[in-house]
Design a protein around this motif. Structure first.
Motif, short mmCIF file in Angstrom:
data_model
loop_
_atom_site.label_atom_id
_atom_site.label_comp_id
_atom_site.label_asym_id
_atom_site.label_seq_id
_atom_site.Cartn_x
_atom_site.Cartn_y
_atom_site.Cartn_z
N PRO A 112 -10.13 -24.67 18.38
CA PRO A 112 -8.65 -24.47 17.73
C PRO A 112 -7.72 -25.50 18.27
O PRO A 112 -6.73 -25.65 17.83
CB PRO A 112 -8.17 -23.09 18.20
N MET A 113 -8.11 -26.43 19.04
CA MET A 113 -7.44 -27.45 19.39
C MET A 113 -6.68 -28.20 18.41
O MET A 113 -5.73 -28.59 18.34
CB MET A 113 -8.10 -28.31 20.72
N ILE A 114 -7.66 -28.78 17.44
CA ILE A 114 -7.26 -29.50 16.15
C ILE A 114 -7.86 -28.76 15.11
O ILE A 114 -9.20 -28.55 14.73
CB ILE A 114 -7.88 -30.95 16.31
N PRO A 115 -7.15 -27.77 14.67
CA PRO A 115 -7.54 -26.90 13.38
C PRO A 115 -8.47 -27.98 12.23
O PRO A 115 -7.75 -28.81 11.60
CB PRO A 115 -6.33 -26.40 12.80
N GLY A 116 -9.67 -27.60 11.90
CA GLY A 116 -10.41 -28.27 10.85
C GLY A 116 -10.85 -29.62 11.35
O GLY A 116 -11.47 -30.21 10.67
N GLY A 117 -10.74 -29.76 12.66
CA GLY A 117 -11.12 -31.27 13.15
C GLY A 117 -12.53 -31.08 13.44
O GLY A 117 -13.22 -30.21 13.90
N ARG A 165 -5.53 -26.20 1.63
CA ARG A 165 -4.79 -27.06 1.00
C ARG A 165 -5.64 -28.07 0.07
O ARG A 165 -5.08 -28.63 -0.67
CB ARG A 165 -3.79 -28.05 2.10
N ARG A 166 -6.90 -27.91 0.18
CA ARG A 166 -7.87 -28.66 -0.09
C ARG A 166 -7.60 -30.16 -0.16
O ARG A 166 -7.70 -31.15 -0.85
CB ARG A 166 -8.07 -28.25 -1.75
N VAL A 167 -7.42 -30.69 1.19
CA VAL A 167 -6.92 -32.03 1.54
C VAL A 167 -7.97 -32.28 2.85
O VAL A 167 -8.20 -31.44 3.50
CB VAL A 167 -5.59 -32.14 1.74
N SER A 168 -8.43 -33.34 2.95
CA SER A 168 -9.26 -34.11 3.89
C SER A 168 -8.78 -35.32 4.33
O SER A 168 -8.25 -36.13 3.47
CB SER A 168 -10.78 -33.83 3.72
N TRP A 169 -8.89 -35.79 5.53
CA TRP A 169 -8.89 -37.21 6.11
C TRP A 169 -9.60 -37.47 7.12
O TRP A 169 -10.13 -36.59 7.76
CB TRP A 169 -7.44 -37.75 6.27
N ARG A 217 -13.00 -36.40 11.40
CA ARG A 217 -12.43 -36.14 10.32
C ARG A 217 -11.72 -34.68 10.40
O ARG A 217 -12.13 -33.96 11.16
CB ARG A 217 -13.32 -35.74 8.89
N GLN A 218 -10.84 -34.26 9.54
CA GLN A 218 -10.00 -33.14 9.59
C GLN A 218 -9.95 -32.55 8.22
O GLN A 218 -9.54 -33.17 7.21
CB GLN A 218 -8.52 -33.35 10.22
#
Length: 686
Positions: free
Chosen positions: A544-549, A592-596, A586-587
């Motif tokens: 949980p440090m970086i959600p979706g990381g 939100r249907r977004v990734s980077w 990557r996150q």
């Protein structure tokens, strides 16, 4: 620095994942001691469009295809589709995966050893793509790319999976227009490191390609019949211009003008068929055949004006190589849930190369031909192999795999050079696997393999860019490798994974550039060598440090030792490039249907040793970044920057006379930059 970072990475990974050994998630599940399943929903956050997108997102897994081994069975990759691999070599599993829309995949099973059939060819970790029962589906992708010089490239790809009568088919059509700028300098210095010639170089390349591939499957003759086909055309043009300045750095008055035009035209086709039938008592029979053909035409034309206003000196190097390969294979295997699983089979293959090379120079005094040994040759090989494999599930935790293959081959060279050779090899392997804990397996293995000769090395070749001529060698034989490895594979239900392999290889009859009996330079079997290294693939979720990381590492560190008969002493093998590392963050914001994400590849370097030259190559650091979303009409929209901050390609040639044991005569440093590319792509499924 990279090695220290890898150790820190490993320590952080182990400490953070100890508590995850018993973890589970709705998207992953254990289906047995050797199998970890990833449901299709697990990959949704990555916005996949093809089965290859799914495979690339399997934690701690790297798609591998070894096309440098002999025949069909030895060149197996580590991915299966519904338990089998496509009956093709050209394009291979990567192309087959790109044909499959992501929505056709039901799940991916990651299987560690004890696979129970020859499709895996002894791989330690296999990804099996399990397809859903969907009648019709498709996907498409279009991409525009702006190169650093402002030119725009285009890429288009479409695939369709559908039923045509009793046939289940998948077809892919792809086309590209790709131009890549490359600018830099080429500085030639004498033995005292004084500039002899400074050249400013512009060497853009442009390529086009059209590829169509298809697969069709249907029930037939009490079993399953699978047909594959592939056609591709790839013309490429390289246009090099150099302004030369003698004994000084560039100014406004060049002394020399040099051009090099390289025209390449590749055409290839391949067709394959395999038939599989289940037999009583868990036995199965598989028959396979592949026919492949390729035609490569290459013409290199140089013009040199020195001084600039003088008449040009022209050289034309024209070559044509036609290749044919025919493979037939039969396998009789017993699988199922038995403690003992066996396999027996045979393979026969025919390979042929027709190679022709013409070298012509022309100046004010007229024209002349350059004569190279083995410029026009035909090389043929007939090879047969028989094999037997055994898998013994000794206990719930211990598995033994063992087998042996025996091959016999004959290579015939005719034309400008003639020779006939016969070879026989025994290729045993054995491995032991221990399921130490849920999600944790250890495996040790030893294997002997025989390399696939590049038949073009039997024929002469020329490089106009480096003014290098190499003779063909009709006496080449395949190299052999004995490989010992220890593999650790860890997978947790939260998407964490770590696969580490430590290996050591004893190589015989290695192929290195040597002085041939004719006195010319060319490739030859040069003796024995040792090769060792470590590879690691890891995936570390950061929640949980970086959600979706998600942090990923793919790395390969290698080293080697070879006794150099030319210069004396020990050195690395040619093309031992290291370290090969890719670090990706990557996150994914699923709701939100977004990734980077961003990726970093450190510099990669290695040296190639010719008889009279050391060529040290270095690819500079490489950065890339992307942003993608499916918020617009459900289409995956992706913007990607590659080569951020520029990437430098450097090569230093150290020249000697008469060979590397002789006098150092000078060097040439070639430094080029490609610049950043901006990519915009749209893709969707239907």
């Amino acid at each position: 620095m990279v090695r220290r970072s890898s150790v820190v990475w490993f320590a952080v990974f182990v400490i953070s994942q100890i508590s995850a050994l018993e973890a589970s998630a709705q998207s992953t599940s254990e289906t047995g001691g050797n199998t970890q399943s990833y449901a299709r929903v697990y990959f949704d956050k990555f916005n996949p469009q093809t089965a290859q997108d799914l495979v690339e997102r399997i934690p701690g897994f790297t798609l591998e295809v070894d096309d440098l081994l002999r025949g069909f069975g030895s060149a197996a990759g580590n991915v299966l589709i519904d338990g089998v691999r496509p009956s093709s070599k050209a394009g291979g599993i990567s192309e087959a995966l790109r044909r499959i829309p992501a929505d056709r995949v039901e799940r991916i099973d990651v299987v560690r050893s004890a696979v129970g059939n020859s499709e895996a060819a002894g791989q330690s970790v296999i990804a099996n793509i399990v397809l859903a029962d969907i009648k019709t589906s498709g996907r498409w992708e279009g991409r525009l790319q702006q190169a650093s010089d402002g030119r725009v490239n285009g890429f288009a790809d479409v695939s369709l999976a559908t039923e045509l009568g009793d046939w289940a088919t998948t077809t892919q059509l792809g086309a590209t227009i790709d131009r890549r700028p490359l600018v830099g300098s080429r500085v030639t210095s004498d033995a005292a490191n004084s500039i002899a010639l400074f050249e400013e170089e512009d060497s853009p390349s442009s390529g086009k390609s059209v590829t169509i591939s298809s697969e069709a499957v249907r029930p037939a003759f009490g079993g399953s019949l699978r047909l594959t086909g592939r056609l591709d055309r790839r013309p490429t043009d390289v246009s090099v211009q150099r302004l030369g300045f003698e004994n000084r750095v560039p100014d406004d008055a060049p002394d020399q003008f040099f051009t090099l035009d390289i025209d390449i035209d590749n055409f290839g086709g391949e067709f394959g068929a395999d038939w599989t039938r289940s037999l009583p008592r868990d036995w199965s029979l598989k028959l396979l055949s592949i026919v492949a053909y390729s035609d490569n035409e290459r013409e290199q034309t140089t013009n040199t004006r020195n001084p600039v206003a003088s008449s040009p000196q022209t050289s034309v190097f024209a070559s044509n190589q036609e290749r044919t390969e025919i493979i037939s294979r039969a396998t009789f295997a017993r699988t199922g849930q038995r403690s003992f699983r066996t396999e027996i089979g045979a393979e026969i293959a025919y390979n042929r190369l027709d190679s022709n090379l013409t070298l012509l120079t022309e100046d004010a005094d007229g024209s002349s031909m350059i004569d190279l040994p083995a410029a026009n040759v035909t090389v043929e090989e007939i090879r047969g192999e028989a094999f037997f494999n055994l898998i013994w599930r000794a206990t719930a935790r211990w598995t033994l795999e063992a087998g042996v293959a025996v091959e016999s081959s004959e290579i015939l060279v005719s034309g400008d050079a003639a020779n006939k050779q016969s070879f026989g090899f025994v290729k045993p392997f054995a491995s032991i696997s221990l399921d130490a804990h849920q999600g944790l397996q250890f495996r040790t293995e030893i294997r002997r393999s025989v390399g696939q000769l590049g038949f073009s090395d039997f024929a002469a070749s020329a490089s106009a860019a480096d003014e290098r001529f190499l003779a063909g060698n009709p006496q080449l034989g395949p190299d052999q490798t004995t490989r010992a490895a220890f593999i650790t594979d860890f997978r947790a239900g939260n998407g964490s994974a770590l696969n580490v392999e430590v290996f050591h290889e004893w190589r015989e009859d290695v192929l290195e550039q040597s002085r041939l009996p004719s006195g010319a330079f060319g490739l030859a079997n040069a003796g024995s060598a040792r090769f060792w290294g470590l590879s690691a693939d890891a995936a570390l979720p950061l929640s949980p440090m970086i959600p979706g990381g998600l942090l990923e590492l793919k790395s390969n560190f290698v080293d080697s030792k070879f006794d150099d008969s030319i210069a004396g002493g020990s050195r690395q093998l040619s093309n031992t490039d290291t370290p090969d590392v890719l670090i990706t963050f990557r996150q994914d914001f699923a709701q939100r249907r977004v990734s980077w994400g961003v990726s970093y590849r450190p510099p990669l370097s290695g040296t190639f040793f010719f008889v009279d030259e050391e060529s040290a190559n270095s690819d500079g650091r490489f950065w890339s970044a992307f942003f993608e979303t499916t918020r617009f009409a459900g289409l995956r929209t992706r913007v990607e920057l590659t080569g951020i901050g520029d990437q430098n390609f450097r090569r230093e040639r150290r020249l000697f006379d008469p060979d590397r044991s002789g006098t150092f005569t000078g060097s040439q440093i070639i430094s080029r930059d490609r610049g950043m590319f901006v990519n915009l792509s749209l893709s969707g499924q239907f």
